[in-house]
Scaffold this active site. Structure first.
Site, PDB file in Angstrom:
ATOM      1  N   ASP A   7      52.246  51.485  41.052  1.00 43.83           N
ATOM      2  CA  ASP A   7      51.619  50.612  40.059  1.00 43.83           C
ATOM      3  C   ASP A   7      50.124  50.460  40.287  1.00 43.83           C
ATOM      4  O   ASP A   7      49.654  50.677  41.403  1.00 43.83           O
ATOM      5  CB  ASP A   7      52.195  49.199  40.229  1.00 43.83           C
ATOM      6  CG  ASP A   7      53.497  49.043  39.494  1.00 43.83           C
ATOM      7  OD1 ASP A   7      53.875  49.969  38.773  1.00 43.83           O
ATOM      8  OD2 ASP A   7      54.119  47.981  39.657  1.00 43.83           O
ATOM      9  N   MET A  23      50.527  36.132  36.134  1.00 42.35           N
ATOM     10  CA  MET A  23      50.052  36.628  34.827  1.00 42.35           C
ATOM     11  C   MET A  23      49.719  35.465  33.884  1.00 42.35           C
ATOM     12  O   MET A  23      50.030  35.514  32.699  1.00 42.35           O
ATOM     13  CB  MET A  23      51.138  37.523  34.187  1.00 42.35           C
ATOM     14  CG  MET A  23      51.388  38.773  34.998  1.00 42.35           C
ATOM     15  SD  MET A  23      52.766  39.744  34.363  1.00 42.35           S
ATOM     16  CE  MET A  23      54.146  38.954  35.151  1.00 42.35           C
ATOM     17  N   LYS A  79      50.238  49.711  35.164  1.00 44.87           N
ATOM     18  CA  LYS A  79      50.118  48.978  33.907  1.00 44.87           C
ATOM     19  C   LYS A  79      49.639  47.576  34.227  1.00 44.87           C
ATOM     20  O   LYS A  79      50.011  46.986  35.225  1.00 44.87           O
ATOM     21  CB  LYS A  79      51.441  48.938  33.165  1.00 44.87           C
ATOM     22  CG  LYS A  79      52.635  48.486  33.988  1.00 44.87           C
ATOM     23  CD  LYS A  79      53.898  48.775  33.196  1.00 44.87           C
ATOM     24  CE  LYS A  79      55.161  48.691  34.011  1.00 44.87           C
ATOM     25  NZ  LYS A  79      55.610  47.422  34.417  1.00 44.87           N
TER      26      LYS A  79
HETATM   27  N1  SAH Z   1      55.871  41.959  41.674  1.00 53.91           N
HETATM   28  C1  SAH Z   1      54.619  41.295  41.872  1.00 53.91           C
HETATM   29  C2  SAH Z   1      54.152  40.589  40.629  1.00 53.91           C
HETATM   30  C3  SAH Z   1      53.811  41.505  39.507  1.00 53.91           C
HETATM   31  S1  SAH Z   1      53.259  40.632  38.101  1.00 53.91           S
HETATM   32  C4  SAH Z   1      54.742  40.337  43.046  1.00 53.91           C
HETATM   33  O1  SAH Z   1      55.838  40.089  43.522  1.00 53.91           O
HETATM   34  O2  SAH Z   1      53.705  39.824  43.493  1.00 53.91           O
HETATM   35  C5  SAH Z   1      51.507  40.758  38.284  1.00 53.91           C
HETATM   36  C6  SAH Z   1      50.920  39.417  38.613  1.00 53.91           C
HETATM   37  O3  SAH Z   1      51.129  39.103  39.970  1.00 53.91           O
HETATM   38  C7  SAH Z   1      49.420  39.374  38.447  1.00 53.91           C
HETATM   39  O4  SAH Z   1      49.060  39.143  37.097  1.00 53.91           O
HETATM   40  C8  SAH Z   1      49.060  38.195  39.309  1.00 53.91           C
HETATM   41  O5  SAH Z   1      49.346  36.971  38.656  1.00 53.91           O
HETATM   42  C9  SAH Z   1      50.063  38.334  40.455  1.00 53.91           C
HETATM   43  N2  SAH Z   1      49.466  39.057  41.591  1.00 53.91           N
HETATM   44  C10 SAH Z   1      49.855  40.220  42.103  1.00 53.91           C
HETATM   45  N3  SAH Z   1      49.115  40.566  43.174  1.00 53.91           N
HETATM   46  C11 SAH Z   1      48.225  39.561  43.335  1.00 53.91           C
HETATM   47  C12 SAH Z   1      47.191  39.307  44.265  1.00 53.91           C
HETATM   48  N4  SAH Z   1      46.903  40.183  45.248  1.00 53.91           N
HETATM   49  N5  SAH Z   1      46.482  38.174  44.133  1.00 53.91           N
HETATM   50  C13 SAH Z   1      46.732  37.302  43.157  1.00 53.91           C
HETATM   51  N6  SAH Z   1      47.703  37.482  42.248  1.00 53.91           N
HETATM   52  C14 SAH Z   1      48.454  38.592  42.340  1.00 53.91           C
END
Ligand code: SAH
Length: 470
Positions: free
Chosen positions: A248, A383, A270
């Site tokens: 991703d 998100m 994405k």
């Molecule tokens: N599967 C991922 C989430 C994917 S959805 C998980 O478990 O973390 C994508 C969202 O995750 C982003 O829009 C943001 O809100 C959050 N996110 C992912 N990585 C991040 C990071 N390093 N810092 C802050 N928010 C993060």
């Protein structure tokens, strides 16, 4: 990459060594071990050099250097006290297109000699690119202690069977799997105990029984929020065993470094709203590659089962009868908050933490605002930055105090991590232009951040880049 690493086969190849002192002597020793034919040039010799010359171990190339000596040699080394002579040798070698190393002078080297851990035929070379040879030597010592003595014998034994394995097993991937399986099993422990016959019996058995994989498999791997230190051991193992990795946009470069070098890497990244590869297409790719017999790793930011559509991918794989595994990762809600110094629960402030997505399906599924607006709970919103304004309005309308502390953590756990602190009332302002990916945290626990000063000591960079909004 400053230097292209290579191991040179010097057996019976001519090497010109300029110098007859102690430094040159050490160079000669290594060159002799490597089987080189040394032509040494000097007017003065150490006693050991003299003995080598007398016995014909080393050939006397003359008392002084001249460029015509370069004609028939493969490479050149110069190790004298005379800087101008070293320079002359280097320049002549450059002009003649020969590799040249000047001892202790990185600016006059077209190749450098690394610190070596020698378990021949297995060798590990450590180099600092000429910047800090002492550091390279320190690491050599550390690696020395990690590497078992018998490993060279294991390599030599495998080498004797390499052609037979190649004849029986077709295709690089098949052979790689065979060797990986072999080296991870009892073969190596038999060599360690000195029982090479038993080791060879195992090798022979496994070669006879080896079945090519008709069906591959998919491993969904959680890569964590960004800092590669948060990868699990299982994640690294899966990444190292992969034939192909579909990753991703959220997966950092630092993490991709852990993928097996020869694995194919495909970005199916994405971001919310701007799909690059449609989910259906990703599902199809996973199945296609697995059906070709490949070990597929689907590498996802955070945890695959937390807002990562990992569940949907697994449903499709299950339907198609493709074996799959899940390697959980640290979700952003845990990683980014911890690095920002915000505990999710606390006996005085929050007994519940809810993980919510601000990016609902276009067809609706409204969030239950009454539940979300309750006090004494922490909301972690993924998100959510685009919807920050409506999130703030809905929560306040449904009863959450407008002065509830709120934070937006951008690029959590990375060195670029950046935290904005405010209240629910000004959440939209906090979220505006926050670099992606960003996480919203709402709840009294946010104010604990200011108390958790240890965090600032540990992550100076992040602290320096912090923006505290009123
Ligand atoms: N599967 C991922 C989430 C994917 S959805 C998980 O478990 O973390 C994508 C969202 O995750 C982003 O829009 C943001 O809100 C959050 N996110 C992912 N990585 C991040 C990071 N390093 N810092 C802050 N928010 C993060």
């Amino acid at each position: 990459m400053n230097h292209y690493p290579l191991f040179a086969d010097l057996h019976n190849r001519a090497v010109l060594l300029v110098g007859g002192g102690h430094v040159a002597e050490r160079k000669a020793e290594m060159l002799l071990k490597a089987g080189a034919t040394i032509y040494a040039v000097s007017a003065h010799w150490t006693p050991r050099f003299q003995r080598w010359l007398n016995k014909g171990v080393i050939i006397h190339g003359g008392d002084s250097f001249s460029a015509d000596l370069l004609d028939h040699v493969f490479l050149v080394m110069t190790a004298t006290n005379d800087k101008s002579l070293n320079t002359k040798v280097f320049q002549a070698a450059e002009a003649a297109g020969k590799f040249c190393n000047s001892a202790d002078n990185p600016t006059q080297c077209s190749f450098i000699v690394p610190a070596v851990i020698d378990r021949s035929p297995l060798q590990i070379a450590v180099s600092s690119g000429g910047t800090a040879p002492v550091l390279a030597r320190l690491w050599r010592q550390k690696i020395e202690t990690l590497l078992p003595q018998h490993i060279g014998k294991t390599a030599a034994l495998a080498g004797r069977w390499r052609a037979a394995v190649k004849q029986k097993l077709h295709g690089l991937t098949e052979r790689r799997r065979f060797w990986e399986h072999l080296f991870n099993g009892d073969f190596d422990s038999h060599v360690a105990r000195g029982n090479e016959t038993a080791a060879e019996t195992i090798l022979q058995q496994q070669l006879n029984q080896h079945q090519p994989l008709k069906q591959g498999e998919v491993t969904l791997v959680g890569a964590g929020p960004g800092d590669a230190g948060l990868l699990t051991l299982n994640a690294i193992q899966a990444m190292q065993a992969a034939d192909i990795v579909l990753y991703d946009a959220l997966v950092s470069l630092e993490i991709l470094e852990w993928v097996r070098r020869d694995a194919d890497k495909v970005c199916v990244g994405k971001r919310a709203g701007a799909h690059k590869v449609k989910q259906e297409e990703i599902n199809r790719l996973l199945m296609d590659y697995a059906q070709q017999g490949k070990r597929v790793v689907r590498l996802k930011g955070g945890d695959p089962f937390v807002f990562g559509r990992g569940g949907e991918e697994c449903q499709e794989l299950a339907k198609a009868g493709i074996p799959f595994k899940i390697v959980p990762g640290i979700t952003a809600g845990l990683g980014a908050t911890a690095y920002a110094g915000i505990p999710l629960t606390h006996r005085d402030y929050a007994q519940t933490a809810l993980f919510i997505t601000g990016h609902c399906r276009p067809d609706g599924d409204e969030l239950h605002w009454q539940t979300l607006a309750r006090g004494r709970q922490t909301l972690v919103i993924y998100m959510g930055t685009i919807k920050a304004e409506s999130i703030s309005t809905e929560l306040i309308t449904h009863g959450r105090a407008a002065d509830t502390p709120a934070a937006v953590v951008s690029q959590g756990t990375l060195t670029e991590q950046h935290v904005r602190i405010g209240t629910l009332r000004n959440l939209a302002q906090l979220a505006a232009d926050a670099p992606a990916p960003a996480l919203i945290i709402i709840g009294e626990v946010v104010k604990l951040r200011s108390e958790l000063a240890w965090f600032q000591e540990h992550r100076n960079t992040a602290a320096a880049q912090m923006i505290e909004a009123a």
